[in-house]
Write an enzyme that holds these catalytic residues in place. Structure first.
Site, PDB file in Angstrom:
ATOM      1  N   ARG A 150      -1.925   5.563   0.434  1.00 56.24           N
ATOM      2  CA  ARG A 150      -1.363   6.386  -0.637  1.00 56.24           C
ATOM      3  C   ARG A 150      -0.139   7.176  -0.201  1.00 56.24           C
ATOM      4  O   ARG A 150       0.870   7.223  -0.907  1.00 56.24           O
ATOM      5  CB  ARG A 150      -2.441   7.356  -1.114  1.00 56.24           C
ATOM      6  CG  ARG A 150      -2.067   8.169  -2.337  1.00 56.24           C
ATOM      7  CD  ARG A 150      -3.089   9.282  -2.586  1.00 56.24           C
ATOM      8  NE  ARG A 150      -4.456   8.832  -2.570  1.00 56.24           N
ATOM      9  CZ  ARG A 150      -5.148   8.433  -3.641  1.00 56.24           C
ATOM     10  NH1 ARG A 150      -4.583   8.464  -4.822  1.00 56.24           N
ATOM     11  NH2 ARG A 150      -6.401   8.034  -3.531  1.00 56.24           N
ATOM     12  N   CYS A 204      -7.299   0.189 -26.735  1.00 51.28           N
ATOM     13  CA  CYS A 204      -8.412   0.527 -27.621  1.00 51.28           C
ATOM     14  C   CYS A 204      -9.530   1.253 -26.911  1.00 51.28           C
ATOM     15  O   CYS A 204     -10.660   0.747 -26.854  1.00 51.28           O
ATOM     16  CB  CYS A 204      -8.993  -0.769 -28.141  1.00 51.28           C
ATOM     17  SG  CYS A 204      -8.428  -1.161 -29.709  1.00 51.28           S
TER      18      CYS A 204
HETATM   19  N1  LLP Z   1      -8.817   2.512   4.993  1.00 46.54           N
HETATM   20  C1  LLP Z   1      -9.925   2.239   4.280  1.00 46.54           C
HETATM   21  C2  LLP Z   1     -11.074   1.633   4.929  1.00 46.54           C
HETATM   22  C3  LLP Z   1      -9.948   2.531   2.904  1.00 46.54           C
HETATM   23  O1  LLP Z   1     -11.046   2.261   2.189  1.00 46.54           O
HETATM   24  C4  LLP Z   1      -8.824   3.110   2.286  1.00 46.54           C
HETATM   25  C5  LLP Z   1      -8.812   3.411   0.859  1.00 46.54           C
HETATM   26  C6  LLP Z   1      -7.691   3.361   3.084  1.00 46.54           C
HETATM   27  C7  LLP Z   1      -7.722   3.063   4.441  1.00 46.54           C
HETATM   28  C8  LLP Z   1      -6.438   3.961   2.521  1.00 46.54           C
HETATM   29  O2  LLP Z   1      -6.666   5.257   2.086  1.00 46.54           O
HETATM   30  P1  LLP Z   1      -5.441   6.167   1.588  1.00 46.54           P
HETATM   31  O3  LLP Z   1      -4.555   6.432   2.764  1.00 46.54           O
HETATM   32  O4  LLP Z   1      -4.721   5.402   0.551  1.00 46.54           O
HETATM   33  O5  LLP Z   1      -6.100   7.375   1.059  1.00 46.54           O
HETATM   34  N2  LLP Z   1      -8.093   3.655  -6.199  1.00 46.54           N
HETATM   35  C9  LLP Z   1      -8.274   4.979  -5.672  1.00 46.54           C
HETATM   36  C10 LLP Z   1      -8.178   5.028  -4.172  1.00 46.54           C
HETATM   37  C11 LLP Z   1      -9.159   4.128  -3.456  1.00 46.54           C
HETATM   38  C12 LLP Z   1      -9.047   4.219  -1.967  1.00 46.54           C
HETATM   39  C13 LLP Z   1      -9.920   3.225  -1.295  1.00 46.54           C
HETATM   40  N3  LLP Z   1      -9.822   3.175   0.117  1.00 46.54           N
HETATM   41  C14 LLP Z   1      -7.257   5.905  -6.331  1.00 46.54           C
HETATM   42  O6  LLP Z   1      -6.472   5.462  -7.146  1.00 46.54           O
HETATM   43  O7  LLP Z   1      -7.241   7.098  -6.041  1.00 46.54           O
END
Ligand code: LLP
Length: 422
Positions: free
Chosen positions: A283, A350
């Site tokens: 992110r 919808c």
């Molecule tokens: N590593 C693992 C094992 C993960 O499951 C994730 C994210 C990341 C790294 C990356 O995390 P980040 O740096 O992006 O926080 N769809 C959701 C977010 C789901 C995140 C899942 N895992 C949203 O839109 O907030």
């Protein structure tokens, strides 16, 4: 960093452009809704992370979490910046390979990996497979032995740490489906220490996403570091600690830790173990680098005294608000001195959950106005879908010189039906 200039929910926002390319021109040429990403913002954020870890004087590797945005063009940008990849499915692994990553630059995570995925992944000889259970370790071992290989694995442990984020993206509580309970890890690793198909090289943890304080990340890291020290003392030749992703971004005001503070905090925990530190940010790399550009297609009063502002983008393009109640700033792209009015900004799908923000104060929106939904570069396009038979939106990448190119064109009805037969 033009994407970062607008104040939260600015109502009289000036025209803002991505590196001198006005969003109105992009919208006119490409149509709406569309995702617009800034290459320089992605590059700057990657460089910021690299510099922060490099400054700590401890071995490290960054693996970009492809799940945040796996557009081929974004993945290629990441690779060109010298950052490796974290894949969550065989699809993401093959995407990474097509973007030019070598197998030894890819780690494979995922709470459930099918036999076909494991067979493929073992055959590719990835940097590591992050195993999620004793059963998965045994399946990897069996497949590796069949293939005459030893597969590098890291065990994902569940530290029972509350990430203090949205429940749907909390992954490190003992009630979460991810990893093995940390207290079970020594026993199940000991039982597999001599498994011919396994090379146990690390431990992995990830307690959640959109984490905006260092506390949960460090708490989880410390538990895993202690376990790593104990395992090494028992003779496990571990080489890395993979501490997951999880650094959040500012969607609505407030602060998040700097990259320097993030890197230093994790290195402080990893250093005494002597193990290479891996992190998997998603992110924070791409979130602020993208907007979803949409046009107002209807405005109507509602009984509460405000008005509905209907966009041509909805939960099909960006499902985060509908799924998590997530906040994204919504900014009018063109300047206006119209009075501020209270609006429910909604999509055309919808479902009553198809809402981007209510209420929001916006300068009296009119049909045809362009709106930018901010910080949509992560978990935006990757989670888009064709519900209501709405075509997937295009994704466009703006370069530093102001030009832009298409990373993904808009889906057509023929594309959508290509896999179907009546
Ligand atoms: N590593 C693992 C094992 C993960 O499951 C994730 C994210 C990341 C790294 C990356 O995390 P980040 O740096 O992006 O926080 N769809 C959701 C977010 C789901 C995140 C899942 N895992 C949203 O839109 O907030």
């Amino acid at each position: 960093m033009i994407l970062a200039v607008a104040a939260p929910d600015t109502t009289h926002a000036p025209v803002f452009a991505l590196h001198e390319v006005p969003l109105p021109a992009i919208a006119a040429a490409e149509g709406t809704p569309c995702y617009v990403y800034s290459a320089p913002v992605v590059q700057a954020r990657l460089a910021g992370l690299q510099q922060a870890f490099a400054a700590c004087g401890h071995p490290w590797a960054l693996h970009y979490a492809l799940k945040a945005n796996s557009s081929l063009g974004i993945a290629r940008l990441v690779r060109e910046a010298g950052v490796d990849a974290d894949a969550n499915s065989i699809g993401e692994i093959h995407l990474a390979l097509r973007a030019g990553f070598r197998p030894d630059q890819v780690v494979f995570t995922g709470v459930g990996k099918s036999p076909a995925e494991l067979t493929d992944a073992v055959g590719l000889d990835l940097k590591a497979i992050n195993a999620e259970s004793a059963g998965e370790l045994d399946r990897i071992d069996a497949i590796a032995r069949t293939q005459g290989r030893r597969t590098r694995v890291a065990l994902r442990v569940n530290p029972d740490v509350d990430a203090q984020t949205h429940a749907h993206i909390t992954t490190g509580l003992k009630s979460s489906k991810f990893g093995v309970p940390i207290d079970d890890a020594p026993g199940l690793l000991r039982a597999r220490k001599d498994a011919a198909g396994l090379e146990i090289i690390g431990l992995h943890v990830h307690v959640g996403s959109q984490i905006t304080t260092l506390g949960p990340l460090c708490a989880a890291a410390r538990k895993v570091a202690d376990l790593a020290v104990a395992l090494r003392a028992e003779g496990f030749p571990l080489s890395h600690l993979d501490l997951g992703g999880g650094l959040g971004i500012v969607y609505e005001g407030g602060d998040v830790p700097t990259y320097e503070a993030f890197a230093q905090a994790l290195v402080d925990v990893a250093r005494p173990t002597g193990l290479t530190l891996i992190v998997e940010p998603g992110r924070t790399v791409v979130g602020p680098a993208g907007v979803l550009l949409a046009r107002v297609i209807d405005v109507k009063p509602h009984a509460g005294g405000g008005r509905f502002v209907v966009l041509d983008a909805g939960m099909t393009e960006l499902m985060r608000p509908a799924l998590y109640g997530a906040f994204h700033r919504i900014l009018p792209v063109e300047p206006s001195d119209r009075p501020l009015v209270s609006c429910d900004v909604v999509g055309p799908v919808c479902e009553s959950s198809d809402s981007f923000g209510r209420p929001r104060e916006l300068p009296d929106p009119q049909v045809g106005d362009l709106m930018a939904i901010m910080d949509a570069g992560a978990y935006g396009a990757v989670m888009s879908n064709t519900y209501n038979r709405r075509p997937l939106p295009p994704e466009l990448l703006v370069q530093a010189d102001g030009s832009w190119r298409t990373l993904r064109r808009r889906q057509t009805i023929d594309d959508m039906l290509a896999l179907e037969q009546a």
